[in-house]
Structure formats: C-alpha cells, structure tokens
Write an enzyme that holds these catalytic residues in place. Sequence first.
Site, PDB file in Angstrom:
ATOM      1  N   CYS A  56       1.093  -1.206   0.164  1.00 24.06           N
ATOM      2  CA  CYS A  56      -0.651  -0.134  -0.125  1.00 24.06           C
ATOM      3  C   CYS A  56       0.956   1.340  -0.184  1.00 24.06           C
ATOM      4  O   CYS A  56       0.630   2.407  -1.015  1.00 24.06           O
ATOM      5  CB  CYS A  56      -0.933   0.095   1.526  1.00 24.06           C
ATOM      6  SG  CYS A  56      -2.412  -1.440   0.953  1.00 24.06           S
ATOM      7  N   ASN A  57       1.977   1.744   0.883  1.00 27.37           N
ATOM      8  CA  ASN A  57       3.030   2.458   0.750  1.00 27.37           C
ATOM      9  C   ASN A  57       3.792   2.798   0.072  1.00 27.37           C
ATOM     10  O   ASN A  57       4.373   3.336  -0.061  1.00 27.37           O
ATOM     11  CB  ASN A  57       3.309   3.037   2.300  1.00 27.37           C
ATOM     12  CG  ASN A  57       1.667   2.459   3.470  1.00 27.37           C
ATOM     13  OD1 ASN A  57       0.844   3.496   2.769  1.00 27.37           O
ATOM     14  ND2 ASN A  57       2.390   2.161   4.066  1.00 27.37           N
ATOM     15  N   SER A 114       8.601   3.013   7.396  1.00 21.55           N
ATOM     16  CA  SER A 114       6.723   2.500   7.381  1.00 21.55           C
ATOM     17  C   SER A 114       6.070   3.929   7.650  1.00 21.55           C
ATOM     18  O   SER A 114       6.864   5.019   8.804  1.00 21.55           O
ATOM     19  CB  SER A 114       6.735   1.485   7.984  1.00 21.55           C
ATOM     20  OG  SER A 114       7.088   0.466   7.301  1.00 21.55           O
ATOM     21  N   GLU A 119       6.443  -1.366  12.304  1.00 21.99           N
ATOM     22  CA  GLU A 119       5.375  -2.173  11.728  1.00 21.99           C
ATOM     23  C   GLU A 119       5.858  -3.659  11.547  1.00 21.99           C
ATOM     24  O   GLU A 119       7.284  -3.266  11.348  1.00 21.99           O
ATOM     25  CB  GLU A 119       4.581  -1.377  11.374  1.00 21.99           C
ATOM     26  CG  GLU A 119       4.855  -0.883  10.116  1.00 21.99           C
ATOM     27  CD  GLU A 119       5.006  -2.530   8.878  1.00 21.99           C
ATOM     28  OE1 GLU A 119       4.614  -3.274   9.180  1.00 21.99           O
ATOM     29  OE2 GLU A 119       4.887  -1.487   7.973  1.00 21.99           O
ATOM     30  N   GLN A 121       4.158  -6.057   9.704  1.00 23.49           N
ATOM     31  CA  GLN A 121       3.339  -6.425   8.617  1.00 23.49           C
ATOM     32  C   GLN A 121       4.897  -6.581   7.603  1.00 23.49           C
ATOM     33  O   GLN A 121       4.460  -7.687   6.083  1.00 23.49           O
ATOM     34  CB  GLN A 121       2.193  -5.498   7.874  1.00 23.49           C
ATOM     35  CG  GLN A 121       0.896  -6.316   7.060  1.00 23.49           C
ATOM     36  CD  GLN A 121       0.216  -5.324   7.017  1.00 23.49           C
ATOM     37  OE1 GLN A 121       0.292  -5.130   7.047  1.00 23.49           O
ATOM     38  NE2 GLN A 121      -0.849  -6.072   5.860  1.00 23.49           N
ATOM     39  N   GLN A 125       5.934  -8.841   4.105  1.00 27.03           N
ATOM     40  CA  GLN A 125       5.696  -8.619   2.863  1.00 27.03           C
ATOM     41  C   GLN A 125       6.844  -8.847   1.649  1.00 27.03           C
ATOM     42  O   GLN A 125       6.741  -9.161   0.738  1.00 27.03           O
ATOM     43  CB  GLN A 125       5.245  -7.392   2.487  1.00 27.03           C
ATOM     44  CG  GLN A 125       3.503  -7.021   3.358  1.00 27.03           C
ATOM     45  CD  GLN A 125       3.232  -5.647   3.076  1.00 27.03           C
ATOM     46  OE1 GLN A 125       3.670  -4.497   3.541  1.00 27.03           O
ATOM     47  NE2 GLN A 125       1.772  -5.320   3.101  1.00 27.03           N
ATOM     48  N   GLY A 194     -13.217  -7.471   2.146  1.00 27.93           N
ATOM     49  CA  GLY A 194     -12.153  -8.043   1.778  1.00 27.93           C
ATOM     50  C   GLY A 194     -11.659  -9.008   3.735  1.00 27.93           C
ATOM     51  O   GLY A 194     -13.055  -9.071   3.897  1.00 27.93           O
ATOM     52  N   GLY A 196      -8.104  -9.517   4.248  1.00 27.90           N
ATOM     53  CA  GLY A 196      -7.053 -10.149   4.294  1.00 27.90           C
ATOM     54  C   GLY A 196      -6.665  -9.330   6.015  1.00 27.90           C
ATOM     55  O   GLY A 196      -6.802  -9.235   6.040  1.00 27.90           O
ATOM     56  N   MET A 198      -4.915  -7.188   7.042  1.00 32.69           N
ATOM     57  CA  MET A 198      -5.321  -5.716   7.214  1.00 32.69           C
ATOM     58  C   MET A 198      -6.361  -4.617   7.545  1.00 32.69           C
ATOM     59  O   MET A 198      -6.800  -4.219   8.799  1.00 32.69           O
ATOM     60  CB  MET A 198      -5.070  -4.534   6.046  1.00 32.69           C
ATOM     61  CG  MET A 198      -5.587  -2.944   6.183  1.00 32.69           C
ATOM     62  SD  MET A 198      -4.306  -2.687   7.614  1.00 32.69           S
ATOM     63  CE  MET A 198      -2.747  -1.781   7.169  1.00 32.69           C
TER      64      MET A 198
END
Length: 432
Positions: A56-57, A114, A119, A121, A125, A194, A196, A198
């Site tokens: 996403c970022n 981040s 974080e 996550q 990824q 969704g 997932g 997140m």
Amino acid sequence: MQLLTIGINHHTAPVALRERVAFPLEQIKPALSTFKSVFLGHPAPNAPEAAILSTCNRTELYCATNDRAARDAAIRWMSDYHRIPADELAPHVYALPQSEAVRHAFRVASGLDSMVLGETQILGQMKNAVRTASEAGSLGTYLNQLFQRTFAVAKEVRGTTEIGAQSVSMAAAAVRLAQRIFEQVAQQRVLFIGAGEMIELCATHFAAQGPRELVVANRTAERGAKLAERFGGRAMPLADLPARMHEFDIIVSCTASTLPIIGLGAVERAVKARRHRPIFMVDLAVPRDIEPEVGKLKDVFLYTVDDLGAIVREGNASRQAAVAQAEAIIETRVQNFMQWLDARSIVPVIRHMHTQADALRRAEVERARKMLARGDDPDAVLDALSQALTNKLIHGPTSALNRANGADRDSLIDLMRGFYQHAPRSSDTSDR
C-alpha cells in the site's frame, strides 16, 4: 555487480500515484520477465537479478546488474510498464545505488521507513516478494545474500530495540478517526470489505469497541464467514453491497482489486436512503477501492491510507531513542555487507588467475610428457618442468615491477612482499 533500488513510497508520492504504480500479486512474475527482457542480449553473468516489493505504501524494484545504464533503464521500464509519462513519474522516484540500496532494504524490513514506525507487516511482505522473485527465477547470488542479511538485520533490530513498542497502527488510527465522527462506536454498524491481514487487524480494533453490528463482505464467502465468526459478527455476499450499503455507519475496505469496487453513484444512493446520516469510510487499499469523488459528498467522511498516516506519525515522535539505536545497528550491518560485496568483486579476477595458471600447468605437463616419450632423462624433465612453471608464473609480477616507477613501484614491492612471505623489505634492497 552493482546493487540498485528504484521506487516510490508514501514519503515521495501521494496515494493517487502509488496506486498507478502498484503491482497486483499475479502481475509480479510477468513483470519481472519483462524487466529482464530490457537487458536481453547480455551474457548470463551480466543478466540482472531483480525483485519487486509492492505494498500500500511503496513500490520498489531491487536489482543487481553490471549495466552502467541500469538506473535510467529501470525508471524507463517502470514508466512504460504502467503507462505513466516519465516526466510525471520521475520527480517521485528515488534511485539508490550500492550502500544506499543496502541501507534502504535494512530500514524497510526493520520498520524504520514505514508509515507506522516499527510495524511488522512489511517484513512478511518483503519475504513474500523474495519468494515470488525466487519462483520467477530472477534472484541470484547478490540479491539472495542481500535479502538474507536484510531479514537477519530486521530480526536483530526488533529483538534488541523498542522500535515496535507502543506503536499506533493503521487499524488503531482508523478507530480514532471513527471516534471523531461518532462519539460511541459501540452504537454503530460496521462493515469490513475484504478478509486480508489489514482487514483482520482493523476488525480486531473495532471489535474491541463493541459495535452494534460487525459484518464482513468478501469475494470468497468462506473466508469472509470465518473472519466474521471470529469476532462474533456475520458475513454477507459482496454482491449485496450496493443494495445494503445504507445499513452501515462505518465502512472499512481493503481488497486486492485493481479497480474501485465502490462508486460515487452507489454511495449517493446509500446517503439518500440514510436520510443524510453520516457515513465514515476508510479506504486502506492501493489501488483504492473507493472512487475518490465519494469524498466530496456532504455526508460522507472518506479517509485514505495517507490520511491515516498523519495520526500514525503523532505516535512516532516518542520513540526516537529506539530509532537512533536501530539506525546504529543498521549502519554497522551495512558496512559488513559492503565488505562482503567488495570481496565478491575480486572473485572473477581470482577465477581468471586460476584459469590462466591451470592453462600454463597443462601446457608444461604436456611438454614434459612428450620429452619423457622420446626418452629424455626423467630428472632433467622434472627440472625443466619446474623451471618453466616458475618462469611463467612470475613473469607477470616481475614485468609489472620493471614497468613501475616511483611511489607506484614502492607500493607494488610491498604488495609483492605480502605475496611472497620471505622476500626482503623494499627498504633493504640496495639496487632497484
């Protein structure tokens, strides 16, 4: 071999651009193939290694290549692949060579780069990105080593610092924003679109507020039902969303769709059916799930991942001591990796030296065999063999010494002394 990282992230580009540069998971392997095709015609040792990290970022291309024009070629490829004019993309792109690329990888995996400081996550990824690149056959010695070191550094940083302590997650930030619109989240109906990681995190935080109703809509009904059951909620078919959107006060969406799944018209109808009672919407997807025009509606409060970032950053300032400690660890590990990289650069030279020496050996052994075959004295043959090998092996170094002058010659003499442990020091030689 040169390391290079090309990318954009939440520091350099808004979500409107990031979503256009994002790679859906199913596109990453084909994309890696097209990237490598840019370097078609290169001999195998010079073919690029590559991996794509798309979240996403951030969207980042990690590569290792001998091509001096790799930076421009990589940026041009990214521009062409996503059909974005180069002059539009270029101002937002960072290109990090060598130690900068290594430092960046270490910082990203450790959560220092981040939006949510520390974080975890992103580490998962990145591991998924490496797994995908490996399956695509685009990893090699250099990127394999880079990522293995990266994961080790991330583990060290997270295990020895407080970088992840008391962090304000995106999910927690979403709850805080909702509380600005609705005084009591417990009185609201919440819909998650969704299923997932997140959405699971968001559901955890919202469920803790005891909402009036918690519903999950997902393309895969079984997965949506399983998540809803975990939090005492219920599932609904995603296809029912347009007809039932008006039932919900809070809507949080994060899917892998490449196109918006909530349009302006559907939200307008929902607002009308709600008699203009407010709807709080959070779009955590990149590319976005909700058309940005929805945010212009009078009774809709739409927030994107970038909007939540402002709240997240408020909690980052209190952990600067942990950041400094983590940066110190990373800097040491960067230097260690660069030493390994420098050592790798001489491998081709050493390999060539072995090849040349072996060719000389084979030639002299063959000559010795011929001498023995014609009946020459074996002792004389062995002596001739050893003399020939000695002369040919030291021919290169002695020629270099004879050609050198001044300080270069002194340095070369000292270097040779290291090669041949019993050679006299250069200061002891009376005749140069």
